[in-house]
Design an enzyme around this catalytic site. Structure first.
Site, PDB file in Angstrom:
ATOM      1  N   ARG A 210       0.857  -1.180   0.000  1.00 48.24           N
ATOM      2  CA  ARG A 210       0.000   0.000   0.000  1.00 48.24           C
ATOM      3  C   ARG A 210       0.897   1.234   0.000  1.00 48.24           C
ATOM      4  NH1 ARG A 210      -2.248  -3.525   3.935  1.00 48.24           N
ATOM      5  NH2 ARG A 210      -4.353  -4.270   3.375  1.00 48.24           N
ATOM      6  N   LYS A 237      -2.441  -2.474   7.620  1.00 49.50           N
ATOM      7  CA  LYS A 237      -3.696  -2.012   8.211  1.00 49.50           C
ATOM      8  C   LYS A 237      -3.921  -2.700   9.548  1.00 49.50           C
ATOM      9  CE  LYS A 237      -6.791  -0.485   4.508  1.00 49.50           C
ATOM     10  NZ  LYS A 237      -8.052  -0.787   3.796  1.00 49.50           N
ATOM     11  N   HIS A 317      -2.271   2.782  -6.206  1.00 52.58           N
ATOM     12  CA  HIS A 317      -2.961   1.569  -5.761  1.00 52.58           C
ATOM     13  C   HIS A 317      -3.205   0.580  -6.886  1.00 52.58           C
ATOM     14  CE1 HIS A 317      -4.694  -0.136  -2.157  1.00 52.58           C
ATOM     15  NE2 HIS A 317      -5.723  -0.585  -2.856  1.00 52.58           N
ATOM     16  N   ARG A 320      -0.844  -2.304  -6.782  1.00 50.63           N
ATOM     17  CA  ARG A 320      -1.157  -3.315  -5.770  1.00 50.63           C
ATOM     18  C   ARG A 320      -2.154  -4.329  -6.332  1.00 50.63           C
ATOM     19  NH1 ARG A 320      -1.493  -4.686  -0.410  1.00 50.63           N
ATOM     20  NH2 ARG A 320      -3.549  -5.139   0.452  1.00 50.63           N
ATOM     21  N   HIS A 343      -4.167  -8.849   3.450  1.00 47.97           N
ATOM     22  CA  HIS A 343      -5.624  -8.825   3.547  1.00 47.97           C
ATOM     23  C   HIS A 343      -6.042  -9.401   4.901  1.00 47.97           C
ATOM     24  CE1 HIS A 343      -5.960  -8.943  -1.126  1.00 47.97           C
ATOM     25  NE2 HIS A 343      -5.850  -7.718  -0.668  1.00 47.97           N
ATOM     26  N   TYR A 352     -10.426 -11.383  -6.148  1.00 50.36           N
ATOM     27  CA  TYR A 352      -9.538 -11.355  -7.312  1.00 50.36           C
ATOM     28  C   TYR A 352      -9.619 -12.678  -8.065  1.00 50.36           C
ATOM     29  CZ  TYR A 352      -7.186  -7.251  -5.266  1.00 50.36           C
ATOM     30  OH  TYR A 352      -6.897  -6.012  -4.754  1.00 50.36           O
TER      31      TYR A 352
END
Length: 371
Positions: A210, A237, A317, A320, A343, A352
């Site tokens: 990120r 995150k 982004h 990514r 994730h 995806y």
């Protein structure tokens, strides 16, 4: 009460520290020594919501999360001010009115975030007896399309939309990266800036970091594992740490960048100097490095895209999304991709894979003998 002035005061760490000390002297406990805001002021309610719910001492938040909280708070406070409402005035009609206001003004993703902020505030109020009713029950969030898409209108007079995937194919990504060093126009420190930009491109493309993770990299973020392979340790995150393998091509560019700055290529995990720096003054020496900001990174990508004559919608982004898709297309296990991408849930990674399977559906169809 001027809510917006109060929000501005809350922006400083010094204010929150003072608040934590000051709360000890307030009488906000019931007979069971539990927090109660039944008879509190609205300022007490708002301050405690920020302190206990949003910015607790034991939780470290990213700059982006803090910025989002403050933006969501400002939206709510502006709405209350515009309609001369106080927090005590909130009930079923006001909750539904704010819900409708958010849904009409903001795109689904932003609306969901702002309504989630509102829900947390109402729940905090209910749990602390500031509100007698469970008002968050009446919040209705819009549906958001999962995945990595942007929506384009097909016709002005119709609501029908067309989905465009926010990613590049391998050839496009490599082509764009070649323009990252070409956008440098400065003569001073030109070599260093060109190598810096090239490294930015390679790391975006070959690690799936990120933007915030990329910008927070230090020289000390890199390490060799027991088998001698280079890894980057990042905090993603939710302050979740993860390690990402660095490809040999990227490693060579990384060391080349370090050498151009006369920095050591010896791995030093104690080195907290920023990997990516910005020179704000053309006469500023390389020793006075300041960490690159997101606007500067965004500008690098946008200028490279423009120079390459490619899709101007491309942002950092996109690389990514490209990274994750290419891994899955090359049969890297779903769980491994989830860990590398950081994730929180494998269902995010699976989005995806579902699209890749859709794209490849014609291969399965062609295997069937229909004629």
């Amino acid at each position: 009460m001027n809510y917006l002035t109060l929000l501005q005061n809350m922006n400083g760490e010094q204010y929150l520290t003072h608040l934590q000390e000051n709360l000890k002297a307030r009488h906000l406990l019931d007979e069971n020594r539990n927090l109660t805001l039944e008879n509190s002021t609205e300022q007490d309610f708002l301050e405690l919501f920020f302190l206990e719910e949003l910015f607790p001492q034991d939780k470290r938040l990213s700059v982006h999360t803090v910025k989002a909280y403050r933006s969501d708070a400002k939206t709510l406070l502006t709405f209350l001010t515009d309609y001369s409402l106080s927090f005590r005035d909130l009930g079923f009609p006001e909750v539904k009115a704010y819900n409708q206001f958010i849904n009409e003004k903001y795109a689904a993703k932003s609306a969901i975030r702002k309504l989630e902020f509102f829900r947390r505030l109402l729940d905090f109020g209910y749990e602390t007896q500031f509100y007698k009713a469970h008002l968050s029950t009446w919040i209705s969030k819009p549906l958001s399309k999962k995945g990595h898409h942007i929506i384009e209108e097909t016709r002005h007079e119709e609501a029908q939309t067309r989905v465009q995937v926010r990613e590049l194919n391998q050839r496009e990504a490599e082509f764009l990266i070649s323009f990252f060093p070409k956008i440098v126009r400065a003569t001073r420190n030109r070599e260093q800036l060109e190598k810096r930009n090239l490294l930015i491109g390679y790391l975006l493309y070959t690690t799936g970091l990120r933007a915030s993770e990329l910008l927070s990299l230090n020289w000390g973020s890199f390490r060799y594992n027991r088998k001698g392979f280079l890894f980057a340790d990042v905090i993603g995150k939710g302050n979740k740490p993860r390690s990402i393998p660095i490809r040999e091509e990227t490693k060579e560019i990384l060391f080349s960048f370090r050498k151009s700055m006369d920095d050591s290529v010896e791995i030093n995990m104690q080195d907290t100097s920023p990997l990516f720096f910005a020179l704000y003054n053309k006469n500023e020496p390389l020793e006075n490095k300041k960490r690159l900001t997101y606007p500067a990174l965004y500008k690098i990508v946008k200028e490279a895209v423009q120079l390459a004559g490619k899709n101007l919608s491309v942002t950092p982004h996109w690389f990514r999304h490209t990274f994750v898709t290419l891994l899955l297309e090359n049969d890297v296990p779903l769980a491994v991709v989830k860990d590398w991408a950081g994730h929180s849930d494998i269902s995010t990674t699976n989005i995806y894979l579902e699209r890749i399977n859709q794209d490849n559906s014609y291969l399965h169809l062609n295997k069937v003998n229909l004629f």
